[in-house]
Structure formats: C-alpha cells, structure tokens
Design a protein around this motif. Structure first.
Motif, PDB file in Angstrom:
ATOM      1  N   GLN A 135      13.804   1.710  -0.820  1.00 20.87           N
ATOM      2  CA  GLN A 135      14.113   3.200  -0.663  1.00 20.87           C
ATOM      3  C   GLN A 135      14.608   3.967  -1.924  1.00 20.87           C
ATOM      4  O   GLN A 135      14.347   4.796  -2.436  1.00 20.87           O
ATOM      5  CB  GLN A 135      14.852   3.316   0.559  1.00 20.87           C
ATOM      6  N   GLU A 136      15.680   3.153  -2.365  1.00 19.43           N
ATOM      7  CA  GLU A 136      16.482   3.804  -3.488  1.00 19.43           C
ATOM      8  C   GLU A 136      15.708   3.815  -4.562  1.00 19.43           C
ATOM      9  O   GLU A 136      15.687   4.667  -5.491  1.00 19.43           O
ATOM     10  CB  GLU A 136      17.968   2.775  -3.771  1.00 19.43           C
ATOM     11  N   GLU A 137      14.828   2.737  -4.898  1.00 15.11           N
ATOM     12  CA  GLU A 137      13.948   2.503  -6.012  1.00 15.11           C
ATOM     13  C   GLU A 137      12.862   3.692  -5.859  1.00 15.11           C
ATOM     14  O   GLU A 137      12.548   4.376  -6.884  1.00 15.11           O
ATOM     15  CB  GLU A 137      13.028   1.392  -6.052  1.00 15.11           C
ATOM     16  N   LEU A 138      12.290   3.948  -4.663  1.00 20.12           N
ATOM     17  CA  LEU A 138      11.103   5.100  -4.551  1.00 20.12           C
ATOM     18  C   LEU A 138      12.083   6.493  -4.728  1.00 20.12           C
ATOM     19  O   LEU A 138      11.165   7.123  -5.273  1.00 20.12           O
ATOM     20  CB  LEU A 138      10.647   4.892  -3.280  1.00 20.12           C
TER      21      LEU A 138
ATOM     22  N   VAL B 129       1.049  -1.271   0.051  1.00 18.13           N
ATOM     23  CA  VAL B 129       0.107  -0.031   0.088  1.00 18.13           C
ATOM     24  C   VAL B 129       0.866   1.269  -0.216  1.00 18.13           C
ATOM     25  O   VAL B 129       0.620   1.980  -0.762  1.00 18.13           O
ATOM     26  CB  VAL B 129      -0.760   0.024   1.272  1.00 18.13           C
ATOM     27  N   PHE B 130       1.985   1.337   0.943  1.00 17.40           N
ATOM     28  CA  PHE B 130       2.766   2.365   0.798  1.00 17.40           C
ATOM     29  C   PHE B 130       3.643   2.663  -0.255  1.00 17.40           C
ATOM     30  O   PHE B 130       3.571   3.981  -0.791  1.00 17.40           O
ATOM     31  CB  PHE B 130       3.698   2.287   2.225  1.00 17.40           C
ATOM     32  N   VAL B 131       3.985   1.522  -1.150  1.00 20.83           N
ATOM     33  CA  VAL B 131       4.705   1.852  -2.391  1.00 20.83           C
ATOM     34  C   VAL B 131       4.006   2.190  -3.333  1.00 20.83           C
ATOM     35  O   VAL B 131       4.266   3.085  -4.185  1.00 20.83           O
ATOM     36  CB  VAL B 131       5.406   0.401  -2.612  1.00 20.83           C
ATOM     37  N   THR B 132       2.691   1.758  -3.415  1.00 24.14           N
ATOM     38  CA  THR B 132       1.646   2.083  -4.536  1.00 24.14           C
ATOM     39  C   THR B 132       1.350   3.565  -4.293  1.00 24.14           C
ATOM     40  O   THR B 132       1.401   4.225  -5.418  1.00 24.14           O
ATOM     41  CB  THR B 132       0.557   1.330  -4.425  1.00 24.14           C
ATOM     42  N   LEU B 133       0.968   3.722  -3.208  1.00 23.23           N
ATOM     43  CA  LEU B 133       0.763   5.430  -2.824  1.00 23.23           C
ATOM     44  C   LEU B 133       1.874   6.349  -3.141  1.00 23.23           C
ATOM     45  O   LEU B 133       1.719   7.331  -3.953  1.00 23.23           O
ATOM     46  CB  LEU B 133       0.127   5.647  -1.522  1.00 23.23           C
TER      47      LEU B 133
ATOM     48  N   THR C 202      13.417   7.749   7.619  1.00 22.37           N
ATOM     49  CA  THR C 202      14.639   7.730   6.570  1.00 22.37           C
ATOM     50  C   THR C 202      14.481   8.051   5.096  1.00 22.37           C
ATOM     51  O   THR C 202      15.097   8.826   4.699  1.00 22.37           O
ATOM     52  CB  THR C 202      15.472   6.501   6.474  1.00 22.37           C
ATOM     53  N   LEU C 203      13.360   7.745   4.711  1.00 20.47           N
ATOM     54  CA  LEU C 203      12.646   8.258   3.348  1.00 20.47           C
ATOM     55  C   LEU C 203      12.545   9.666   3.449  1.00 20.47           C
ATOM     56  O   LEU C 203      12.937  10.268   2.553  1.00 20.47           O
ATOM     57  CB  LEU C 203      11.751   7.119   2.760  1.00 20.47           C
ATOM     58  N   SER C 204      11.915   9.942   4.292  1.00 20.15           N
ATOM     59  CA  SER C 204      11.474  11.366   4.196  1.00 20.15           C
ATOM     60  C   SER C 204      12.895  12.503   4.421  1.00 20.15           C
ATOM     61  O   SER C 204      12.562  13.472   3.738  1.00 20.15           O
ATOM     62  CB  SER C 204      10.456  11.801   5.354  1.00 20.15           C
ATOM     63  N   ALA C 205      13.743  11.920   5.201  1.00 17.79           N
ATOM     64  CA  ALA C 205      14.894  12.696   5.206  1.00 17.79           C
ATOM     65  C   ALA C 205      15.652  12.741   4.067  1.00 17.79           C
ATOM     66  O   ALA C 205      16.317  13.780   3.496  1.00 17.79           O
ATOM     67  CB  ALA C 205      15.792  12.393   6.370  1.00 17.79           C
ATOM     68  N   SER C 206      15.618  11.612   3.201  1.00 17.41           N
ATOM     69  CA  SER C 206      16.369  11.568   2.115  1.00 17.41           C
ATOM     70  C   SER C 206      15.486  12.525   1.016  1.00 17.41           C
ATOM     71  O   SER C 206      15.930  13.044   0.012  1.00 17.41           O
ATOM     72  CB  SER C 206      16.447  10.268   1.702  1.00 17.41           C
ATOM     73  N   LEU C 207      14.220  12.368   1.266  1.00 14.36           N
ATOM     74  CA  LEU C 207      13.407  12.848   0.025  1.00 14.36           C
ATOM     75  C   LEU C 207      13.356  14.478   0.295  1.00 14.36           C
ATOM     76  O   LEU C 207      13.677  15.351  -0.840  1.00 14.36           O
ATOM     77  CB  LEU C 207      11.871  12.442   0.435  1.00 14.36           C
ATOM     78  N   VAL C 208      13.503  15.098   1.498  1.00  7.07           N
ATOM     79  CA  VAL C 208      13.382  16.311   1.641  1.00  7.07           C
ATOM     80  C   VAL C 208      14.620  17.119   1.038  1.00  7.07           C
ATOM     81  O   VAL C 208      14.618  18.336   0.387  1.00  7.07           O
ATOM     82  CB  VAL C 208      13.488  16.839   3.086  1.00  7.07           C
ATOM     83  N   LEU C 209      15.756  16.592   0.853  1.00 11.80           N
ATOM     84  CA  LEU C 209      16.978  16.970   0.123  1.00 11.80           C
ATOM     85  C   LEU C 209      16.816  16.880  -1.018  1.00 11.80           C
ATOM     86  O   LEU C 209      17.567  18.117  -1.818  1.00 11.80           O
ATOM     87  CB  LEU C 209      18.219  16.077   0.430  1.00 11.80           C
ATOM     88  N   LEU C 210      15.823  16.334  -1.887  1.00 10.46           N
ATOM     89  CA  LEU C 210      15.710  16.249  -3.370  1.00 10.46           C
ATOM     90  C   LEU C 210      14.785  17.466  -3.676  1.00 10.46           C
ATOM     91  O   LEU C 210      14.571  17.816  -4.870  1.00 10.46           O
ATOM     92  CB  LEU C 210      15.148  14.953  -3.746  1.00 10.46           C
TER      93      LEU C 210
END
Length: 704
Positions: free
Chosen positions: A677-680, A549-553, A575-583
């Motif tokens: 994570q890397e794929e997302l 569900v998470f990945v699909t959304l 961890t994903l949000s921390a990497s995402l915010v840098l993007l």
C-alpha cells in the motif's frame, strides 16, 4: 508501221506485232464499254484454253505478263478493268493447270484491291473470286494474301465492293472447309493483326472466320485461343448488337469446348481475363468473371501460379456497381479462397499479400472485407510462413482500424488477434502498434477506442491484454513486467515504443488512454472475469496472480486519479482508496477531472458496483469505515450537482445504520490492505508530481 493502241489518250499497253493476243482483243479489252471488255475476255478464255491444250506454256506466260503488267498496272482505269477481267478469263481457260500459274495470276489482282477507283476494286474482287473458284485448294498457298485482301474489301466504303467481298468470303470459307491441309499457324499472326481493329464489317469477317475454322475437324482452335481471345472479348463492347451477339456466341462456344477437354493451358488466358475484368464495359467484365469462375473450377491446382492475378481481378469486381457482377464476384471469391485453403501444394505468399495489402486501401467496403477474410484465412492456413510478412502487413491493418465501416474494423480486429496469437512477440507487437495508432489519432481513441479494445479482449485474453497495455503505457516491456519493482517515476520507456513530441503530450495521452481502459474495465461484459480477479486481489487468501494484476494496473492507472480510485473501488481495496482520496487534495481539479468524478458516481449506481453498495450495509465489517471515507471523500470533491445529490442520497440511506458502538478490529483482517500500500501510494504521488510539473501541460479530454 506498227499500230499503237491509245485509249482515252493513255499509254499503249503493248506492241501488237509482239503481243500474244490479237490487236482487236487488246483494243476491246481496254475499251470503256463493259460489253466489249467482256467479249474480249471470252476470246482470251478461248485462246488460253487452246494454248493449254497445245501445252504452249510460254505463250500462256506471255498472256499473263501482258494482262498483269501492261493492263492491270496501267494508269487508265479501263485498262485496269480490262486486265482484271482478262486475268479471270485466263484462269477459267487454264482449268486444272491453274495451280502452275498462280504466282503470275494473283499479284496483279491483289494489287488492284487498293485501287483508288471503286469499280476497279470491284473487278479485282470479281477476278479473285473466279480464280479461287477454279483453283480451289491450290489457292490456300496464298491464303494470307487473300485474307489480307478480304480485310481491305470488307472495310471498303463502296457497297458493291462489300457485296462482292461477301461472295468471295463465302467461297474461300468453302475451300478451307473442304481442304485437309489448312495452315492455321501461318494465319494466326494475321488474325492477331486485324482483330484489334474496330471496323464493324471487319469484325464480322473475323468472327465468321474464327467460327468456321473452329468447325473444321482437323483444326483445334483452342490451341490458338490465347492469340485472339482478347480481341473477341473487346468485340463484346461493340456498338453493333449483332457483333456483340456473335462474339459472345463464339466466346461461349470456346468455354464449352474448354470444359470438354481434359488438358487445357490456362496460363496464357489468365492475363487476358484479368485485364477484361477491369474493362469499362459491363458485359466484358461479367463475361470475363464468368470465365474466371469456370477456370477456378476446372483448373484447380494448375492455377497455382496465377492465384494473385485471379484474386486481383475478383477484388476489382467484388465492389462493382452492377449487382449481378457483385454476386458472381462474391461467389468466385469464395471458390478461389476455398481452393487456396484446401490446396496441399506450395504457393507463393508474397504476390498474394501484395494484392491483398493494396486492396485494403480500396474505397469500397466489400473489397476491404474480402481482403481481410483472405488474410485471416492465410494466417490460419500457413501461420508459420506468414510470420515473415507481418512487418509489411501490420501497417496496412492498423490503418484499417480507422475505417468508416464498423464491420471492416471488427473483421480487422479478428485478423490482428490471429496475428497476436502467433507468438508472445507478435502479441506485444500488435498491442504496441495499437497504442501507437491511438497516440497518433486521438479521434480514433475517442470514437473507436472502446470498440477496438473490447473486441480484442473478446478475441484474446482480456487479462493478458490489460497487463500488456499497462506495461506499454508505463514504458515497460513484457520482459520487465514481473521483475520491475521500482516506481513509475524511475522507469524508462524503450525507444521503439510509443514516441511523443513532448512530455506533456505523453502524459496527456497516458491519462486519456487509462481513462478509456478504466471505463471499459468497469462496463464491459468481456472483462467480467478480470473484474472478478481484481475483487479477489484484496482478500486475505488472494493469489499472487491476482495481487500482481492489481499492482500492475494500479501503477499504470496512476496517470488518471479517478481511474485509479475506480480501480481500488472495483477491487474492493477500500483502505487504499480511502488513503488515495485524501491525496486528491494535491491534484489540479479541472473541469475534466470533475466530469470524471461525475461519471464515476453514475457508475457507482450501475450493476457492476452492486457489491460495493451492499458492502455499505456491513457496518460492522473492518473495511466499512474505509469504504465510507472513500465515498465521503468522493462526495467532498463534487460541487453541488446532480451527482452530488445522488451520492449524498445513497450515503444518507445508511446513516441510521451507523449509530452503533465503536469497536476495535484486527487490522490484519481488514479487507483490501495490500502489503504494497505505501509503495503504491508513493507511485501515485510521483506520477502526479510529473503531471503537475510537466511544461505546457495538456489537459486530457474526457471520454463519455
């Protein structure tokens, strides 16, 4: 030499040497003096009486021919008057033998009913009265001709003629009620001919005859009711109060009689009632609707062929300006709906659905509401048969999503939900159609999007809806949801899904749609279970369902950076949000983007993020540095504003707690480090590369 009688310079009616009547009588009969004509008639009566006793049939016929042909058709009005009074005298003289001579007596008298002279018409009426008084039941062979004459007399402008017609009418009614052999079947076509006339005197005559015939024991007027019922209803709107009252009394009497009869043919009357329910006159509509209500109660399954017609008439009245009609129509609608719902017999869906679909376009809210309730009931009762009508029904339902009345939209969503429950295919068809509507009507998405999606989640399965919407927005069908493992940038939307005029428009729509879905996800009670499922997706012991569900959304949410960050925060994937915010350094920061950041900060202060705020206290937890990095990154995106101060103040409260020794932790136990994570993150980069590189880029609006 033969004597020729000339009165007022007119033609001579007969040759006295050959006449069956004496010359003196002939002269007096054509005189302008009423007394002379009357005396001549008395003498004719005596002569005919003698001829009858002597059985001189030929002489009697000669008298009739003389009076009918020479006098009654003369160009002299006095001669015509004399001929009519002479024919009446002849009838009196014939007494019991009159039935043998009616063929000669009646035609000239009936002909004179159209005479241009009012006095001639009056004497014609008087003569007809005297003939009928003597002939009694024998006159019924000529009833239609006499009734036709009565209709002319009742429409006459002369008051004396009208008065004479009333006397004649009463006499003929007495004759009919005394008789045992009146032929109603021959009379009905004549009744149909005149009942549509609007002359008030004629209407009074017709109502009177209908009432009289209905009172005759051997005559069942219910058998002929469909032939004149419409005309009776039309009289309810007559300007004359007396006519309205007598017409209503007759109609009410027939309805009472119908209730007492075991078997009634309702079909021929249904069309009349349906038409009258649309009459411009209030009294007509109310009376017809009352009949419809009674028919539903009496006819039950015998009305199965007329369900759609009855429904159409009810729908028309359900939004009537008159409160009483509205109430009766509402009650009648419930009765018919319950009848259809309870019937075990097969009925045709197509005409019913055609009526309901057309009524969905009504300008009146009660009518649209009633139509939706009917469709909902049919989907519940005959769901299998309804499947074949969904392609025609769905467009009308989708248009109703834009209705001004919230109650209509909410009821419409119940119907759409019931359609979606028919099968997996219908579930996806409904959601695809809803997305298509949003794509074509951004105002609907902005002002009603939250209402629509929240209620669909309430009526259906929230998780299934979000998964399906995510798949539709990423251009994937349900059959590809689980199997798809590539990135958003490599997927291709099927041609039968949402279509757009340009890539920029498509991306802008996806962004605002995701923003709307994200806001609903974060704020609606209906999605509490989905939020809990997402929170569990970052646990070490997370189920495959939660991760999926998470990945699909996430893949879909990538179309909106702040929505993607919100998803990670609500799922506690720090961890994903921390990497995402840098993007976000690569994202084009617009006013809309900053407004969304501001909105997210406001939401972080809401109860839905209370777990996140409490996680800030867990300074020794492995996820804590990533959570702080996410929130500080969000803070760095903000300009100096109220949102900046709110978040800065929140982070400052835990500053003292951060003064602790550095410690190492096992990354395997760090919360929210999904395997993909890397794929997302790659998916996020690809999607935003598409947004950044799309020609004529459209800035998405901001949901509030």
């Amino acid at each position: 030499p033969p004597l020729h009688m000339a009165v007022e310079g007119t033609d001579s009616p007969a040759n006295p040497s050959e006449s069956p009547l004496p010359p003196a009588i002939l002269r007096s009969l054509g005189d302008r003096s009423y007394d002379k004509r009357k005396n001549a008639a008395l003498e004719i009566e005596g002569i005919v009486r003698s001829l009858r006793q002597s059985k001189d049939t030929d002489r009697i016929c000669s008298v009739l021919a003389l009076l009918g042909q020479d006098f009654a058709t003369s160009t002299s009005a006095n001669h015509r008057k004399g001929g009519l009074i002479g024919l009446a005298a002849t009838a009196i003289g014939l007494v019991d033998d009159i039935h043998l001579y009616l063929d000669a007596l009646l035609p000239p008298v009936l002909h004179c009913l159209d005479d241009p002279e009012s006095r001639v018409r009056y004497y014609s009426c008087e003569s007809l009265y005297n003939i009928a008084k003597v002939a009694r039941a024998s006159i019924l062979r000529y009833f239609n001709q006499i009734f036709d004459g009565l209709c002319k007399l009742f429409s006459d402008v002369d008051i004396d003629v009208k008065n004479g017609a009333n006397l004649l009418d009463r006499l003929i009614k007495d004759v009919v009620t005394e008789s045992v052999s009146f032929d109603v079947e021959r009379f009905i076509p004549l009744l149909q001919k005149y009942i549509r006339r609007s002359n008030p005197y004629l209407r009074q005559l017709l109502i009177g005859w209908i009432t009289v015939l209905d009172s005759v024991p051997y005559i069942n007027m219910l058998d002929w009711l469909p032939d004149f019922l419409d005309g009776l209803f039309n009289m309810l709107s007559d300007s004359n109060r007396e006519i309205r009252q007598t017409a209503y009394a007759a109609i009410a009497g027939f309805l009472t009689a119908i209730k007492k009869v075991a078997l009634v043919e309702f079909g021929p009357m249904v069309g009349i009632l349906v038409s009258q329910c649309r009459n411009k006159d209030r009294f007509n509509r109310l009376t017809a609707l009352t009949w419809v209500k009674e028919f539903i109660d009496l006819g039950r399954d015998r009305l199965i062929l007329f369900f759609s017609e009855l429904l159409g008439s009810i729908m028309h009245c359900i939004s009537d300006d008159d409160n009483e009609i509205q109430q009766v129509a509402g009650s009648t609608n419930v009765d018919l709906l319950e009848l259809v719902k309870a019937t075990a017999q097969h009925f045709e869906l197509s005409p019913l659905l055609q009526t309901l679909t057309s009524e969905l376009c009504s300008h009146h809210t009660p009518t649209r509401m009633a139509s939706l309730r009917w469709i909902n009931m049919l989907l519940e009762k005959v769901s299998h048969e309804m499947c074949s009508f969904i392609p025609e029904l769905l467009p009308a339902l989708l248009r109703t999503l834009s209705d001004d009345a919230d109650e209509v939209v909410l009821t419409n969503l119940e119907v759409l939900s019931r359609i979606a429950l028919l099968s997996a295919g219908e579930f996806e068809r409904v959601l695809q159609a809803v997305v298509q509507v949003f794509a074509g009507d951004r105002c609907l998405l902005e002002f009603r999007g939250s209402l629509i999606i929240r209620n669909l989640c309430l009526l259906l399965n929230a998780k299934a809806i979000y998964i399906s919407l995510a798949a539709i927005l990423t251009g994937q069908g349900t059959h590809r949801r689980q199997a798809h493992s590539g990135t958003e940038g490599t997927s291709h939307a099927p041609s039968h899904l949402v279509t757009y005029s340009s890539v920029a428009e498509e991306l802008a729509f996806r962004s605002i749609m995701v923003q709307t879905l994200s806001l609903i996800l974060l704020t609606s009670r209906e999605l509490a279970e989905l939020r809990d499922l997402l929170r569990s997706s970052s646990d070490v012991s997370a189920t495959e369902e939660a991760k999926c569900v998470f990945v699909t959304l996430f893949r879909c949410w990538c179309h909106n950076p702040i929505a993607t960050l919100s998803l990670c925060l609500i799922a506690e994937a720090y961890t994903l949000s921390a990497s995402l915010v840098l993007l976000f350094a690569q994202v084009d920061v617009t006013v809309g983007f900053l407004m969304q950041v501001d909105k997210l900060v406001q939401l972080l202060e809401s109860p839905v993020f209370i777990r996140l705020r409490l996680h800030l206290l867990e300074i020794h937890a492995p996820f804590h540095p990533f959570l702080l990095r996410s929130l500080y990154g969000l803070l760095m995106l903000l300009p100096q504003s109220s949102a900046f101060r709110i978040l800065s103040c929140r982070l400052a409260t835990i500053a003292s707690l951060q003064l602790h020794p550095s410690r190492h932790f096992d990354e395997a136990r760090v919360r929210s480090l999904p395997e993909q994570q890397e794929e997302l993150l790659t998916t996020f980069r690809n999607v935003h590369t598409r947004h950044a590189q799309s020609p004529n880029r459209v800035d998405e609006p901001v949901s509030t």
